[in-house]
Design an enzyme around this catalytic site. Structure first.
Site, PDB file in Angstrom:
ATOM      1  N   GLY A  40     -64.517  18.682  -6.188  1.00  0.00           N
ATOM      2  CA  GLY A  40     -65.679  19.378  -5.647  1.00  0.00           C
ATOM      3  C   GLY A  40     -65.883  20.707  -6.345  1.00  0.00           C
ATOM      4  O   GLY A  40     -64.924  21.410  -6.667  1.00  0.00           O
ATOM      5  N   GLY A  42     -68.655  22.846  -5.266  1.00  0.00           N
ATOM      6  CA  GLY A  42     -69.574  23.659  -4.477  1.00  0.00           C
ATOM      7  C   GLY A  42     -68.977  25.048  -4.310  1.00  0.00           C
ATOM      8  O   GLY A  42     -68.070  25.446  -5.050  1.00  0.00           O
ATOM      9  N   LEU A  43     -69.467  25.780  -3.343  1.00  0.00           N
ATOM     10  CA  LEU A  43     -68.928  27.124  -3.152  1.00  0.00           C
ATOM     11  C   LEU A  43     -67.434  27.067  -2.940  1.00  0.00           C
ATOM     12  O   LEU A  43     -66.687  27.888  -3.471  1.00  0.00           O
ATOM     13  CB  LEU A  43     -69.604  27.795  -1.958  1.00  0.00           C
ATOM     14  CG  LEU A  43     -71.053  28.184  -2.189  1.00  0.00           C
ATOM     15  CD1 LEU A  43     -71.567  29.015  -1.025  1.00  0.00           C
ATOM     16  CD2 LEU A  43     -71.210  28.972  -3.479  1.00  0.00           C
ATOM     17  N   HIS A 266     -80.366  20.709  12.921  1.00  0.00           N
ATOM     18  CA  HIS A 266     -81.115  21.951  12.697  1.00  0.00           C
ATOM     19  C   HIS A 266     -82.525  21.805  13.236  1.00  0.00           C
ATOM     20  O   HIS A 266     -83.189  20.812  12.957  1.00  0.00           O
ATOM     21  CB  HIS A 266     -81.142  22.240  11.191  1.00  0.00           C
ATOM     22  CG  HIS A 266     -81.531  23.640  10.877  1.00  0.00           C
ATOM     23  ND1 HIS A 266     -82.773  24.134  11.136  1.00  0.00           N
ATOM     24  CD2 HIS A 266     -80.820  24.668  10.326  1.00  0.00           C
ATOM     25  CE1 HIS A 266     -82.818  25.408  10.748  1.00  0.00           C
ATOM     26  NE2 HIS A 266     -81.654  25.749  10.258  1.00  0.00           N
ATOM     27  N   ARG A 330     -79.338  27.097  17.400  1.00  0.00           N
ATOM     28  CA  ARG A 330     -79.841  25.845  16.841  1.00  0.00           C
ATOM     29  C   ARG A 330     -79.732  24.659  17.790  1.00  0.00           C
ATOM     30  O   ARG A 330     -80.675  23.887  17.944  1.00  0.00           O
ATOM     31  CB  ARG A 330     -79.058  25.511  15.574  1.00  0.00           C
ATOM     32  CG  ARG A 330     -79.362  26.455  14.464  1.00  0.00           C
ATOM     33  CD  ARG A 330     -78.505  26.186  13.270  1.00  0.00           C
ATOM     34  NE  ARG A 330     -78.904  27.117  12.203  1.00  0.00           N
ATOM     35  CZ  ARG A 330     -78.310  27.197  11.030  1.00  0.00           C
ATOM     36  NH1 ARG A 330     -77.283  26.407  10.757  1.00  0.00           N
ATOM     37  NH2 ARG A 330     -78.722  28.045  10.129  1.00  0.00           N
ATOM     38  N   LEU A 441     -71.670  29.378   3.992  1.00  0.00           N
ATOM     39  CA  LEU A 441     -71.464  29.912   2.643  1.00  0.00           C
ATOM     40  C   LEU A 441     -70.262  30.844   2.668  1.00  0.00           C
ATOM     41  O   LEU A 441     -69.410  30.835   1.773  1.00  0.00           O
ATOM     42  CB  LEU A 441     -72.718  30.648   2.179  1.00  0.00           C
ATOM     43  CG  LEU A 441     -74.012  29.824   2.160  1.00  0.00           C
ATOM     44  CD1 LEU A 441     -75.176  30.659   1.644  1.00  0.00           C
ATOM     45  CD2 LEU A 441     -73.844  28.585   1.283  1.00  0.00           C
TER      46      LEU A 441
HETATM   47  C1  LIG Z   1     -80.628  22.659   2.990  1.00  0.00           C
HETATM   48  C2  LIG Z   1     -79.412  23.431   3.400  1.00  0.00           C
HETATM   49  C3  LIG Z   1     -79.501  24.815   3.618  1.00  0.00           C
HETATM   50  C4  LIG Z   1     -78.373  25.549   3.984  1.00  0.00           C
HETATM   51  N1  LIG Z   1     -78.497  26.894   4.184  1.00  0.00           N
HETATM   52  C5  LIG Z   1     -77.389  27.625   4.486  1.00  0.00           C
HETATM   53  C6  LIG Z   1     -77.459  29.049   4.612  1.00  0.00           C
HETATM   54  O1  LIG Z   1     -78.507  29.644   4.452  1.00  0.00           O
HETATM   55  N2  LIG Z   1     -76.330  29.726   4.895  1.00  0.00           N
HETATM   56  C7  LIG Z   1     -75.130  29.087   5.071  1.00  0.00           C
HETATM   57  O2  LIG Z   1     -74.129  29.765   5.288  1.00  0.00           O
HETATM   58  N3  LIG Z   1     -75.034  27.748   4.948  1.00  0.00           N
HETATM   59  C8  LIG Z   1     -76.129  27.004   4.666  1.00  0.00           C
HETATM   60  N4  LIG Z   1     -76.024  25.639   4.551  1.00  0.00           N
HETATM   61  C9  LIG Z   1     -74.697  25.004   4.630  1.00  0.00           C
HETATM   62  C10 LIG Z   1     -73.934  25.204   3.337  1.00  0.00           C
HETATM   63  O3  LIG Z   1     -74.809  25.189   2.245  1.00  0.00           O
HETATM   64  C11 LIG Z   1     -72.876  24.137   3.085  1.00  0.00           C
HETATM   65  O4  LIG Z   1     -72.134  23.930   4.233  1.00  0.00           O
HETATM   66  C12 LIG Z   1     -71.918  24.557   1.997  1.00  0.00           C
HETATM   67  O5  LIG Z   1     -72.624  24.986   0.869  1.00  0.00           O
HETATM   68  C13 LIG Z   1     -70.961  23.458   1.632  1.00  0.00           C
HETATM   69  O6  LIG Z   1     -70.209  23.844   0.505  1.00  0.00           O
HETATM   70  P1  LIG Z   1     -68.995  22.969  -0.006  1.00  0.00           P
HETATM   71  O7  LIG Z   1     -68.464  23.677  -1.192  1.00  0.00           O
HETATM   72  O8  LIG Z   1     -68.074  22.703   1.112  1.00  0.00           O
HETATM   73  O9  LIG Z   1     -69.633  21.567  -0.419  1.00  0.00           O
HETATM   74  P2  LIG Z   1     -70.786  21.155  -1.457  1.00  0.00           P
HETATM   75  O10 LIG Z   1     -71.513  22.302  -1.998  1.00  0.00           O
HETATM   76  O11 LIG Z   1     -71.558  20.064  -0.804  1.00  0.00           O
HETATM   77  O12 LIG Z   1     -69.987  20.554  -2.673  1.00  0.00           O
HETATM   78  C14 LIG Z   1     -69.378  19.313  -2.639  1.00  0.00           C
HETATM   79  C15 LIG Z   1     -68.796  19.030  -3.997  1.00  0.00           C
HETATM   80  O13 LIG Z   1     -67.934  17.921  -3.916  1.00  0.00           O
HETATM   81  C16 LIG Z   1     -68.229  16.990  -4.924  1.00  0.00           C
HETATM   82  N5  LIG Z   1     -67.854  15.673  -4.415  1.00  0.00           N
HETATM   83  C17 LIG Z   1     -68.136  15.128  -3.212  1.00  0.00           C
HETATM   84  N6  LIG Z   1     -67.550  13.925  -3.093  1.00  0.00           N
HETATM   85  C18 LIG Z   1     -66.890  13.712  -4.240  1.00  0.00           C
HETATM   86  C19 LIG Z   1     -66.077  12.651  -4.721  1.00  0.00           C
HETATM   87  N7  LIG Z   1     -65.798  11.578  -3.986  1.00  0.00           N
HETATM   88  N8  LIG Z   1     -65.568  12.754  -5.971  1.00  0.00           N
HETATM   89  C20 LIG Z   1     -65.822  13.849  -6.750  1.00  0.00           C
HETATM   90  N9  LIG Z   1     -66.554  14.881  -6.320  1.00  0.00           N
HETATM   91  C21 LIG Z   1     -67.079  14.812  -5.086  1.00  0.00           C
HETATM   92  C22 LIG Z   1     -69.674  17.188  -5.228  1.00  0.00           C
HETATM   93  O14 LIG Z   1     -69.944  16.747  -6.540  1.00  0.00           O
HETATM   94  C23 LIG Z   1     -69.796  18.698  -5.089  1.00  0.00           C
HETATM   95  O15 LIG Z   1     -69.401  19.310  -6.285  1.00  0.00           O
HETATM   96  C24 LIG Z   1     -77.147  24.897   4.170  1.00  0.00           C
HETATM   97  C25 LIG Z   1     -77.051  23.520   3.962  1.00  0.00           C
HETATM   98  C26 LIG Z   1     -78.166  22.786   3.588  1.00  0.00           C
HETATM   99  C27 LIG Z   1     -78.025  21.319   3.420  1.00  0.00           C
END
Ligand SMILES: Cc1cc2nc3c(=O)[nH]c(=O)nc-3n(C[C@H](O)[C@H](O)[C@H](O)COP(=O)(O)OP(=O)(O)OC[C@H]3O[C@@H](n4cnc5c(N)ncnc54)[C@H](O)[C@@H]3O)c2cc1C
Ligand code: FES
Lengths: 637, 257
Positions: A40, A42-43, A266, A330, A441
């Site tokens: 992963g 993401g953040l 939401h 929410r 985030l």
């Molecule tokens: C539209 C929207 C708006 C939002 N707005 C806000 C906001 O304003 N403020 C806030 O705090 N939160 C907000 N959220 C929530 C927040 O964005 C997410 O909870 C957070 O960014 C998740 O981050 P993460 O790093 O956990 O996962 P993600 O960013 O989803 O990253 C997941 C990663 O895992 C990888 N991955 C997944 N499965 C596999 C696999 N099997 N094999 C290899 N790689 C894989 C993907 O490629 C990706 O790189 C929002 C969410 C959405 C959907």
């Protein structure tokens, strides 16, 4: 199964500091001898991989998109919380901690939440230094806004693209490490199984999405940061590729899954318009600061909004919650919208929508001010619906958005499988039964930048790591397992597309395990899902082969896991005989229709343990004790 | 409405590829362009034909994953719009459209409309960052940033890395993409220490990846779904030239390559 939270005791203000001091260190010279797998980008994963690379570990990092910069964190609009108190308005670490525990309806672990609030301030510093272009005031200092009904202004933002900018900061740090050779990046690569040797997580099996090649990667520790599972509902605000496969397959290898039924709906999304609908688009919550929500008083009133006179409109949130009005949390706003639609008072073609009206705000603030605040959102709305919110009230409806549940982790973010760490939305920690806006985030970056770099070292330093080759039985077995699943999907050779199954599964969950639930419905849903799942394995049609770029095959594997997860969600929702946060059981409500918690019996984390395909998962409980924030009933009247 | 599509079908990088004609009946004006393709694909699968591969993820115009040419125009050529945010109300019954992948030597085709854009990641890895290891940052308000500068940085930082600029450019140059990152970081005080080095490393990596030179045609700006302005190219050119004079060769860290 033994679940030790490892949460420190003693004064909460000091607990992370003390805990960190007690953690073992890996010497600089030894770090590069350790291989760490981060799934992963993401953040959570991006920040973790970059920080671990900087420390000198060897990191292998994976994502399924074509670039790490595209993880779904990119889509977050609103902002990120931090207890900086730059505005002198009474914010503090303690207040952010308090708000988060209360907002989560007293279903989270206090020590974790306190630490989250503490490190929130470092996150902003780190991001500013990376060049994240946060909004600024004319004096050059950082601007803040109040978000999601918070009573202080603690939300930092970068226009409507906060997630994008934070992610690009983490991505650039990550690419810097790629350039320096500490991190090896594997894009378009999907993790399909976890390799557990002698009870420890020691590697993963991946499939290249370009040519289908399976590979085994070993590591001294495995970090999953694979995001949330909201797409189990098919329609959600998540990206199309967001999935549960990595955490689900880890669950099947022994990691416990906590609180799967806590899913956040939401309230402000664009309603869906037809059967072809592929996803739902979020309209930032900030719109509720100035928009007024209403529906007609009469059921079945199909007149255009402009012809409905003021006294025939029901501003139901203002009516039911006079002190918070349109800014209730929410979960409450979503349930209220569902209730009026269930009464036949919903608007738009489908009757599944409510108005969010800016005409009063337009009179009060003028066009210029509204443009400045919401211009980009109005534009996006018009692009999708073809309607101009200045002329016709917006139509909104709730949609699945975030999953508080996830793999169970201890205070060190380690799951019940030693060596398997879980970060970000993929774990269950911090948000209890309901997440506050702008806190995801914060959690993702807290986990990745400031927690895992410490806690993983402790694990690595206190464990012996043998080297393995690919013919170790656990690796061979995991590869064989992936092959079996792929063959089964390709050989079913049935009639129905993967999407059509996914859509149907989503409908069942939305109906019976969505905004409100009851025992009869949940039992019914569990049966329906089981039936649909069996039909899926017999009758799904996945064309092509494994050895090519095959998007149907990718989807099929993910949907197969969603079926099983959906069943577990129903079981979890059924066992929790109370209402709390986003989990609303119709049988358990106050006379006014609000959620009724049962602290005497349900003040625990429900962590489910897989018992194999044939037996139901077993329940483990982590009791929740509140030393600081005393549980009370949330009231927004 | 009903549409006629001619879609580039190419099994893999080795395959030569060709255009194939499809009819898509029952298109609804509220659908997005990708939802229209979803509907076509469902039909193809039911008929036992290989569905059309295209990249997409967020479907909100922010991840930069989607993108292909519609009638020779990147993302369809509508102002400020990615193809996932393009709705069918812009088309009419009987329209005949030609869909092709981004065409650029540096973006080899993976399958159908899917290309490999990893060259962009390598350009960022070469220098598109500020070196600040986790934990070493001063307080967020320690260095004030003029609002105007922060706004300009944000304008450039809005790039989603989709590759439309390269696809739209007759030379297949990546100047807008590279310029956007150089400009973003150059507008911030935090970005100054590595400013020269960054410009040199990123531009060198861009050349290594096989992107051609920019000749100021400006198609990229018109095609950019985030409306990144040509001025970022001017900025990066200026930074590059300045850096070429000022930076000592031995301090230049070469990128990965
Ligand atoms: C539209 C929207 C708006 C939002 N707005 C806000 C906001 O304003 N403020 C806030 O705090 N939160 C907000 N959220 C929530 C927040 O964005 C997410 O909870 C957070 O960014 C998740 O981050 P993460 O790093 O956990 O996962 P993600 O960013 O989803 O990253 C997941 C990663 O895992 C990888 N991955 C997944 N499965 C596999 C696999 N099997 N094999 C290899 N790689 C894989 C993907 O490629 C990706 O790189 C929002 C969410 C959405 C959907
Ligand atoms: S799918 Fe993300 S920008 Fe189009």
């Amino acid at each position: 199964m033994e679940m030790v939270s490892n949460a420190p005791t003693g004064p909460i203000e000091k607990s992370w500091e003390t805990h960190k001091f007690g953690l073992k260190l890996v010497s600089p010279a030894n770090k590069r001898k350790h291989n760490i797998i981060v799934v992963g980008t993401g953040l959570a994963g991006g920040s973790a991989a970059a920080s671990l690379g900087e420390l000198g570990y060897n990191v292998d990092c994976f994502c399924f998109q074509d670039s790490p910069r595209r993880a779904h964190s990119i889509a977050a609009q609103g902002g990120i919380n931090a207890a900086k108190n730059y505005h002198n308005d009474g914010d503090s670490v303690y207040r952010l901690f308090y708000d988060t525990v209360k907002g989560g309806d007293f279903r989270s672990r206090e020590a974790n939440v306190y630490r989250l609030a503490q490190v929130s301030v470092n996150i902003i510093d780190q991001c500013v230094a990376q060049g994240v272009p946060f909004a600024r005031e004319y004096g050059g200092l950082l601007d803040n806004r109040s978000f999601g009904g918070a009573q202080v202004s603690r939300t930092f933002y970068a226009r409507g693209q906060t997630g994008q900018q934070l992610l690009l900061g983490a991505y650039q740090a990550l690419e810097r490490q790629v350039g320096l050779g500490t991190v090896k990046m594997y894009p378009r690569t999907e993790m399909l199984d976890l390799i557990v040797i002698d009870g420890r997580a020691r590697g993963i099996v991946t499939r290249s999405l370009c040519d289908g090649k399976l590979s085994v990667h070993f590591g001294d520790a495995v970090v999953l940061a694979t995001g949330g599972y909201g797409n189990v509902f098919y329609l959600s605000t998540n990206a199309k590729g967001s999935n549960a496969t990595a955490i689900w397959r880890a669950y099947k290898r022994g990691a416990l899954f906590a609180n799967p039924c806590y899913t956040q709906i939401h309230p402000t999304c664009i309603p869906h318009s037809g059967d072809y609908q592929s996803k739902l688009t979020l309209m930032s919550e900030s719109l509720r600061n100035d928009g007024r929500i209403w529906v007609p008083k009469k059921a079945g009133d199909k007149r255009p909004p402009a012809s409905i006179p003021e006294h025939e409109r029901d501003y139901y949130l203002e009516r039911r919650y006079p002190s918070f009005g349109n800014l209730v949390p929410r979960d409450i706003a979503s349930r209220a919208a569902k209730a009026v639609c269930d009464e036949g008072r919903g608007v738009g073609e489908t009757g599944l929508g409510v108005y969010l009206d800016f005409s009063d705000a337009l009179k009060r603030l003028g066009r210029h001010k509204l443009d400045e605040r919401y211009g980009n959102l109005f534009e996006m709305y018009e692009r999708i619906t073809g309607e101009n919110p200045y002329e016709v009230p917006m139509r909104i409806f709730p949609a699945t958005h975030y999953t508080m549940g996830g793999l169970w982790v201890d205070y060190n973010l380690m799951s019940t499988v030693p060596g398997l760490f879980v970060l970000g939305e993929a774990n269950f920690s911090d948000h209890g039964a309901n997440r506050l806006g702008a806190s995801a985030l914060m959690q993702g970056l807290a986990d990745g930048y400031f927690i895992i770099p410490y806690t993983i070292g402790n694990y690595l330093a206190s464990t012996k790591h043998e080297k393995y080759s690919e013919d170790v039985p656990a690796a061979k077995e995991a590869v064989a397992n992936v092959n079996i699943i792929t063959k089964k999907l390709l050989n079913a050779n049935g009639k129905r597309t993967v999407d059509s199954y996914h859509r149907e599964l989503g409908k069942i969950l939305w109906e019976y395990c969505g905004m409100s639930r009851n025992a009869a419905g949940l039992k019914k849903a569990a049966g329906m899902i089981a039936e649909l799942r069996e039909d899926f394995w017999r009758n799904v049609r996945v064309l092509g082969s494994n050895e090519e770029f095959n998007q149907s095959l990718e989807k099929a594997g993910r949907v197969a896991d969603f079926f099983e997860l959906g069943e577990l969600m129903c079981a979890d929702a059924l066992h929790r005989n109370e209402s709390c946060g986003a989990h609303f059981r119709e049988e358990y409500q106050t006379p006014e229709g609000e959620a009724l918690r049962d602290d005497a019996n349900y003040s625990y984390v429900a962590a489910w343990e897989s018992q194999g395909a044939r037996r139901p998962a077993s329940l483990n409980k982590e009791p929740l004790v509140f030393h600081y924030v005393k549980p009370s009933q949330r009231s927004y009247k | 409405m009903k549409l006629i599509l001619h879609v580039w079908r190419q099994k893999n990088a080795q395959d030569r590829g060709r255009m194939v004609r499809y009819e898509v009946p029952g298109v609804n004006e509220h659908m997005s362009f990708l939802e229209m393709l979803d509907v076509l694909n469902q039909g193809l699968i039911e008929k036992g034909e290989d569905p059309i591969a295209f990249d997409h993820d967020c479907r909100e115009g922010i991840c930069g994953m989607c993108g292909f040419m519609i009638d020779g125009k990147a993302h369809g050529g509508f102002k400020g719009t990615t193809v996932c945010q393009l709705h069918m109300r812009h088309f009419k019954d009987g329209d005949e459209l030609y869909l092709e992948p981004w065409r650029a030597a540096a973006f080899p085709v993976v399958k159908d409309l899917v290309v490999d854009r990893s060259a962009f990641d390598r350009i960022i890895a070469a220098g598109g960052f500020i070196s600040v290891p986790t934990g070493s940052a001063p307080d967020g308000n320690a260095i004030p940033v003029r609002k105007q500068d922060a706004d300009l940085a944000m304008d450039a930082a809005a790039c989603i890395g989709c590759g439309a600029c390269v696809a739209a450019c007759p030379n297949a140059a990546a100047a807008l993409f590279v310029g956007a990152k150089i400009s973003h970081l150059a507008h911030l005080p935090q970005g100054q220490a590595e400013r020269n080095r960054r410009a040199l490393s990123m531009v060198r990596q861009m050349n290594r990846e096989g992107f051609a030179n920019c000749t100021n045609i400006g198609e990229c700006e018109a095609a950019c779904p985030k409306q990144i302005k040509l001025e970022v190219i001017a900025q990066s050119n200026a930074d590059y030239i300045r850096a070429a004079f000022r930076e000592r060769p031995e301090t230049v860290v070469s990128g990965v390559g």
